[in-house]
Design a protein around this motif. Structure first.
Motif, PDB file in Angstrom:
ATOM      1  N   LEU A  60       0.788  -1.252   0.526  1.00  0.00           N
ATOM      2  CA  LEU A  60       0.057  -0.092   0.256  1.00  0.00           C
ATOM      3  C   LEU A  60       0.674   1.478   0.265  1.00  0.00           C
ATOM      4  CD1 LEU A  60      -3.121   0.826   0.282  1.00  0.00           C
ATOM      5  CD2 LEU A  60      -3.047   0.620   2.005  1.00  0.00           C
ATOM      6  N   ASP A  61       1.872   1.248   0.282  1.00  0.00           N
ATOM      7  CA  ASP A  61       2.898   3.084   0.543  1.00  0.00           C
ATOM      8  C   ASP A  61       3.416   2.460  -1.019  1.00  0.00           C
ATOM      9  OD1 ASP A  61       2.585   3.099   3.250  1.00  0.00           O
ATOM     10  OD2 ASP A  61       4.269   1.354   3.797  1.00  0.00           O
ATOM     11  N   ALA A  62       3.877   1.226  -1.072  1.00  0.00           N
ATOM     12  CA  ALA A  62       4.042   0.881  -2.566  1.00  0.00           C
ATOM     13  C   ALA A  62       3.348   1.848  -3.713  1.00  0.00           C
ATOM     14  CB  ALA A  62       4.929   0.310  -3.104  1.00  0.00           C
ATOM     15  N   GLU A  63       1.858   2.339  -3.717  1.00  0.00           N
ATOM     16  CA  GLU A  63       0.936   1.936  -4.239  1.00  0.00           C
ATOM     17  C   GLU A  63       0.966   3.885  -4.081  1.00  0.00           C
ATOM     18  OE1 GLU A  63      -0.745   1.520  -7.117  1.00  0.00           O
ATOM     19  OE2 GLU A  63      -0.829  -0.524  -5.782  1.00  0.00           O
ATOM     20  N   THR A  64       0.562   4.128  -5.792  1.00  0.00           N
ATOM     21  CA  THR A  64       0.339   5.908  -5.390  1.00  0.00           C
ATOM     22  C   THR A  64      -1.010   5.833  -7.067  1.00  0.00           C
ATOM     23  OG1 THR A  64       2.054   5.360  -7.294  1.00  0.00           O
ATOM     24  CG2 THR A  64       3.120   6.201  -5.530  1.00  0.00           C
ATOM     25  N   GLU A  65      -0.686   5.267  -7.469  1.00  0.00           N
ATOM     26  CA  GLU A  65      -1.662   5.736  -8.636  1.00  0.00           C
ATOM     27  C   GLU A  65      -3.402   5.246  -7.741  1.00  0.00           C
ATOM     28  OE1 GLU A  65      -2.339   8.774 -10.641  1.00  0.00           O
ATOM     29  OE2 GLU A  65      -0.615   9.013  -9.157  1.00  0.00           O
ATOM     30  N   GLU A  66      -2.907   4.386  -8.709  1.00  0.00           N
ATOM     31  CA  GLU A  66      -4.521   3.221  -8.544  1.00  0.00           C
ATOM     32  C   GLU A  66      -5.510   3.635  -6.908  1.00  0.00           C
ATOM     33  OE1 GLU A  66      -4.001  -0.899  -8.769  1.00  0.00           O
ATOM     34  OE2 GLU A  66      -2.058  -1.224 -10.013  1.00  0.00           O
ATOM     35  N   LEU A  67      -5.282   3.607  -6.150  1.00  0.00           N
ATOM     36  CA  LEU A  67      -6.089   3.917  -4.764  1.00  0.00           C
ATOM     37  C   LEU A  67      -6.431   5.738  -4.432  1.00  0.00           C
ATOM     38  CD1 LEU A  67      -4.372   1.213  -2.480  1.00  0.00           C
ATOM     39  CD2 LEU A  67      -6.431   0.924  -4.172  1.00  0.00           C
ATOM     40  N   LYS A  68      -6.079   6.368  -5.381  1.00  0.00           N
ATOM     41  CA  LYS A  68      -5.769   7.743  -5.191  1.00  0.00           C
ATOM     42  C   LYS A  68      -7.916   7.912  -6.083  1.00  0.00           C
ATOM     43  CE  LYS A  68      -1.227   9.891  -4.555  1.00  0.00           C
ATOM     44  NZ  LYS A  68      -0.735  11.049  -5.045  1.00  0.00           N
ATOM     45  N   HIS A  69      -8.032   9.535  -5.689  1.00  0.00           N
ATOM     46  CA  HIS A  69      -9.440   9.247  -5.799  1.00  0.00           C
ATOM     47  C   HIS A  69      -8.719  10.455  -7.059  1.00  0.00           C
ATOM     48  CE1 HIS A  69     -12.102   8.109  -2.626  1.00  0.00           C
ATOM     49  NE2 HIS A  69     -11.181   8.885  -1.971  1.00  0.00           N
ATOM     50  N   LYS A  70     -10.189  10.712  -8.242  1.00  0.00           N
ATOM     51  CA  LYS A  70      -9.529  11.988  -9.141  1.00  0.00           C
ATOM     52  C   LYS A  70     -10.200  12.386  -8.906  1.00  0.00           C
ATOM     53  CE  LYS A  70      -9.521   8.404 -13.389  1.00  0.00           C
ATOM     54  NZ  LYS A  70      -8.336   8.075 -12.832  1.00  0.00           N
ATOM     55  N   THR A  71      -9.078  14.146  -8.778  1.00  0.00           N
ATOM     56  CA  THR A  71      -9.581  15.287  -8.684  1.00  0.00           C
ATOM     57  C   THR A  71      -9.753  15.947  -9.750  1.00  0.00           C
ATOM     58  OG1 THR A  71      -7.184  15.939  -8.496  1.00  0.00           O
ATOM     59  CG2 THR A  71      -8.144  15.125  -6.397  1.00  0.00           C
ATOM     60  N   VAL A  72     -10.559  17.524  -9.483  1.00  0.00           N
ATOM     61  CA  VAL A  72     -10.921  17.918  -9.999  1.00  0.00           C
ATOM     62  C   VAL A  72      -9.834  18.619 -10.858  1.00  0.00           C
ATOM     63  CG1 VAL A  72     -12.027  20.685 -10.424  1.00  0.00           C
ATOM     64  CG2 VAL A  72     -12.660  19.329  -8.676  1.00  0.00           C
ATOM     65  N   SER A  73      -9.503  18.937 -12.442  1.00  0.00           N
ATOM     66  CA  SER A  73      -8.842  19.113 -13.613  1.00  0.00           C
ATOM     67  C   SER A  73      -8.703  20.305 -13.665  1.00  0.00           C
ATOM     68  CB  SER A  73      -9.371  18.686 -14.710  1.00  0.00           C
ATOM     69  OG  SER A  73     -10.066  19.255 -15.460  1.00  0.00           O
ATOM     70  N   LYS A  74      -7.559  20.717 -14.225  1.00  0.00           N
ATOM     71  CA  LYS A  74      -7.142  21.982 -13.879  1.00  0.00           C
ATOM     72  C   LYS A  74      -7.555  22.845 -14.494  1.00  0.00           C
ATOM     73  CE  LYS A  74      -2.368  25.272 -13.546  1.00  0.00           C
ATOM     74  NZ  LYS A  74      -1.325  24.811 -13.921  1.00  0.00           N
ATOM     75  N   ASP A  75      -7.706  22.975 -15.803  1.00  0.00           N
ATOM     76  CA  ASP A  75      -9.248  23.721 -16.715  1.00  0.00           C
ATOM     77  C   ASP A  75     -10.243  23.761 -16.280  1.00  0.00           C
ATOM     78  OD1 ASP A  75      -9.689  20.707 -17.605  1.00  0.00           O
ATOM     79  OD2 ASP A  75      -9.735  21.286 -19.038  1.00  0.00           O
ATOM     80  N   LEU A  76     -10.932  22.825 -15.429  1.00  0.00           N
ATOM     81  CA  LEU A  76     -12.184  23.058 -14.430  1.00  0.00           C
ATOM     82  C   LEU A  76     -11.709  24.088 -13.294  1.00  0.00           C
ATOM     83  CD1 LEU A  76     -14.994  22.982 -14.245  1.00  0.00           C
ATOM     84  CD2 LEU A  76     -14.791  20.531 -12.560  1.00  0.00           C
ATOM     85  N   ARG A  77     -10.859  23.620 -12.482  1.00  0.00           N
ATOM     86  CA  ARG A  77     -10.701  24.698 -11.500  1.00  0.00           C
ATOM     87  C   ARG A  77     -10.349  26.480 -12.038  1.00  0.00           C
ATOM     88  NH1 ARG A  77      -5.501  22.140  -9.386  1.00  0.00           N
ATOM     89  NH2 ARG A  77      -4.413  24.608  -9.621  1.00  0.00           N
ATOM     90  N   LEU A  78      -9.305  26.371 -13.329  1.00  0.00           N
ATOM     91  CA  LEU A  78      -9.508  27.770 -13.648  1.00  0.00           C
ATOM     92  C   LEU A  78     -10.896  28.240 -14.195  1.00  0.00           C
ATOM     93  CD1 LEU A  78      -6.050  27.052 -15.203  1.00  0.00           C
ATOM     94  CD2 LEU A  78      -6.283  28.608 -13.368  1.00  0.00           C
ATOM     95  N   ALA A  79     -11.646  27.084 -15.036  1.00  0.00           N
ATOM     96  CA  ALA A  79     -13.161  27.691 -15.729  1.00  0.00           C
ATOM     97  C   ALA A  79     -13.552  28.185 -15.013  1.00  0.00           C
ATOM     98  CB  ALA A  79     -13.054  27.001 -16.690  1.00  0.00           C
ATOM     99  N   ILE A  80     -13.709  27.569 -13.003  1.00  0.00           N
ATOM    100  CA  ILE A  80     -14.870  27.783 -12.451  1.00  0.00           C
ATOM    101  C   ILE A  80     -14.100  29.379 -11.780  1.00  0.00           C
ATOM    102  CG2 ILE A  80     -15.828  27.893 -10.027  1.00  0.00           C
ATOM    103  CD1 ILE A  80     -15.765  24.747 -10.851  1.00  0.00           C
TER     104      ILE A  80
END
Length: 137
Positions: A60-80
């Motif tokens: 689990l410590d070695a795991e990086t991508e698979e268990l992360k939640h999807k977060t808001v994309s940069k273009d959505l953040r800037l657009a809002i």
């Protein structure tokens, strides 16, 4: 009729006699030194410790991508944030307009939110701007 208490038979023990209850075990809170340790047994290395997902802690410590939640994309953040400032609204004002907590708007603009297309659609309507949507799962 007999008296209620026969003083010869029923006498209360004196204070000195009451203190003779030393055969009670001493109760110690906390961990006693060397409690539960085997003599001569060193420290144990936790072998197969499993987490709630069934993965070992090391994996689990070695795991990086698979268990992360999807977060808001940069273009959505800037657009809002651009659309909100163009309308002259603060995060709190926008949140009040949408009957949401100001924290929700803040999380979307800072990129910490887990994207929800229903919320994105509400923000779109309030700001009158087209926003990029989160991809379907």
């Amino acid at each position: 009729p007999t008296s209620r208490l026969d003083s010869a038979r029923y006498t209360m023990p004196s204070r000195g006699e009451m203190s003779g209850f030393d055969d009670q075990p001493n109760i110690v809170f906390g961990k006693a030194p060397n409690a539960g340790k085997k003599p001569g047994g060193g420290g144990g290395g936790g072998g197969g410790t499993q987490t709630g997902t069934g993965m070992s802690a090391a994996k689990l410590d070695a795991e990086t991508e698979e268990l992360k939640h999807k977060t808001v994309s940069k273009d959505l953040r800037l657009a809002i944030s651009k659309a909100r400032t163009a309308k002259g609204l603060t995060q709190k004002q926008l949140a009040t307009q949408l009957n949401m907590q100001p924290q929700v708007i803040n999380e979307y603009e800072s990129g910490k939110a887990i994207p929800n297309n229903a919320i994105i659609a509400k923000i779109e309507r309030a700001l009158g701007a087209k926003l990029p949507r989160a991809p379907k799962k």
